[in-house]
Design a protein around this motif. Sequence first.
Motif, PDB file in Angstrom:
ATOM      1  N   SER A 116      -3.777  26.318   2.102  1.00 40.52           N
ATOM      2  CA  SER A 116      -2.416  25.896   2.258  1.00 40.52           C
ATOM      3  C   SER A 116      -2.120  24.853   1.025  1.00 40.52           C
ATOM      4  O   SER A 116      -0.755  24.909   0.837  1.00 40.52           O
ATOM      5  N   GLY A 117      -3.086  24.295   0.688  1.00 39.78           N
ATOM      6  CA  GLY A 117      -2.575  23.068  -0.195  1.00 39.78           C
ATOM      7  C   GLY A 117      -2.115  21.986   0.173  1.00 39.78           C
ATOM      8  O   GLY A 117      -1.697  21.147  -0.550  1.00 39.78           O
ATOM      9  N   ILE A 118      -2.348  21.811   1.569  1.00 34.02           N
ATOM     10  CA  ILE A 118      -1.540  20.783   2.142  1.00 34.02           C
ATOM     11  C   ILE A 118      -2.928  20.195   2.928  1.00 34.02           C
ATOM     12  O   ILE A 118      -3.371  20.914   3.577  1.00 34.02           O
ATOM     13  N   PRO A 119      -2.935  18.711   3.241  1.00 31.64           N
ATOM     14  CA  PRO A 119      -3.826  18.203   3.752  1.00 31.64           C
ATOM     15  C   PRO A 119      -3.754  18.547   5.258  1.00 31.64           C
ATOM     16  O   PRO A 119      -2.400  18.605   5.692  1.00 31.64           O
ATOM     17  N   PHE A 120      -4.881  18.824   5.843  1.00 27.41           N
ATOM     18  CA  PHE A 120      -4.785  19.494   7.346  1.00 27.41           C
ATOM     19  C   PHE A 120      -3.857  18.503   8.430  1.00 27.41           C
ATOM     20  O   PHE A 120      -3.002  19.214   8.995  1.00 27.41           O
ATOM     21  N   ALA A 121      -4.025  17.298   8.307  1.00 29.19           N
ATOM     22  CA  ALA A 121      -3.385  16.476   9.330  1.00 29.19           C
ATOM     23  C   ALA A 121      -1.783  16.618   8.944  1.00 29.19           C
ATOM     24  O   ALA A 121      -1.079  16.565   9.892  1.00 29.19           O
ATOM     25  N   ASP A 122      -1.408  16.680   7.858  1.00 31.01           N
ATOM     26  CA  ASP A 122      -0.201  16.798   7.336  1.00 31.01           C
ATOM     27  C   ASP A 122       0.612  18.135   7.797  1.00 31.01           C
ATOM     28  O   ASP A 122       1.619  18.148   8.325  1.00 31.01           O
ATOM     29  N   TYR A 123      -0.252  19.330   7.510  1.00 32.99           N
ATOM     30  CA  TYR A 123       0.314  20.711   7.869  1.00 32.99           C
ATOM     31  C   TYR A 123       0.204  20.558   9.640  1.00 32.99           C
ATOM     32  O   TYR A 123       1.095  21.181  10.026  1.00 32.99           O
ATOM     33  N   GLN A 124      -0.832  20.151  10.358  1.00 32.85           N
ATOM     34  CA  GLN A 124      -0.437  20.060  11.761  1.00 32.85           C
ATOM     35  C   GLN A 124       0.545  19.487  12.176  1.00 32.85           C
ATOM     36  O   GLN A 124       1.151  19.811  13.156  1.00 32.85           O
ATOM     37  N   ALA A 125       1.076  18.199  11.692  1.00 28.99           N
ATOM     38  CA  ALA A 125       2.086  17.393  12.053  1.00 28.99           C
ATOM     39  C   ALA A 125       3.427  18.113  11.691  1.00 28.99           C
ATOM     40  O   ALA A 125       4.163  18.401  12.863  1.00 28.99           O
TER      41      ALA A 125
END
Length: 274
Positions: A116-125
Motif C-alpha cells: 500500500s505504501g502506507i504504514p499499517f497503523a495509518d492504513y488501519q485507522a
Amino acid sequence: MDSVRGIEEWPVDNAATAVVTAAGDVLGTHGDTSKVYKLASVTKPLTAYAALIAIEEGVVELDTPAGPEGSTIRHLLAHTSGLAFNEHKPMAAPGNRRLYSNAGFEQLADALTEHSGIPFADYQAEALFQPLGMKATKLTGSPASGAESTVDDLVAFAAELQAPTLIAAETAREATSVVFPGLSGVLPGFGHQKPNDWGLGFEIRDRKSPHWTGASSSPRTFGHFGQSGTFLWVDPDAGAACIALTDRAFGPWAAEVWPPYTDAVLAELRGVTP
C-alpha cells in the motif's frame, strides 16, 4: 439484559461488556463501556479486517506471496504460514499445520505496508477505525497484540462483522468460514484441538472442547480472545455478538467464568431460563 450483570462476579478489578445484534442494536451493557483496555490478541481480528479491506481495494490478494517462502496472505491470516509463535522463523511448510503465530500477523502487516505504501497503523485507522467511528481505538504496538480499545468501539466493530459495510458480504463469509480445513493445532490456553479450525483471522468455534465460548454456542461462532482478559465473539445462529474487556491477564479464572457467562447471554437471547 440481566445476564450482562454476570461480570460483577468475575475476579477482576475492572470489566465492561456489551451484547449487540446484527442490526447494530445494543441489547445490554454493564460496566464502563468507555474505558480503554488493552486488547492483546483481540487485536488480530482488527488487523485481519484491515487486510480484508485491502484485498477489496486491490492492494493485495489472498494469494499474494507474503511471509516465509511459499506462504501467502491467506496463510498468514489462517495461521498456516508455518511461522513460530513469536519468532520470525519457519517451523513447518505453509499449509501443513495450524501454528498460531503472532509473528505471522506482524509479517501480514509488513506486507500490507509494502504493497500500500502506507504504514499499517495509518492504513488501519483510515480504512477501519475512522469509518466505524472507533475514536478510542489505536494500534500502539504489534499488529498481533498491540491495540487498545473500548467496549463502545468494539460494539461498532461487532456490528460490522455481522452486517458488513466496508467489505463485501461474500468476503466476510469466507473470512468467518474454515480455511485449510482438517488441520489440528494448539488453541492457546485451551490445549490441542483436532481439528483446530480458523477462518481468515477469526477463530471458528466448531466442536472444540474445551473452549472459551459457551457449551451452547453454535459451531458457526467466530471471534477471538486475548491474553489481557478480553474477548469478542459473534454467534450467527443467535444473531448477536458479545464483547467483554477486563484488566486481568487471562488465566484459569477466565476459562472458568467465560463459558457460563456466554451461556447465560445466549439463554437470555433465546428466551430460555438458564
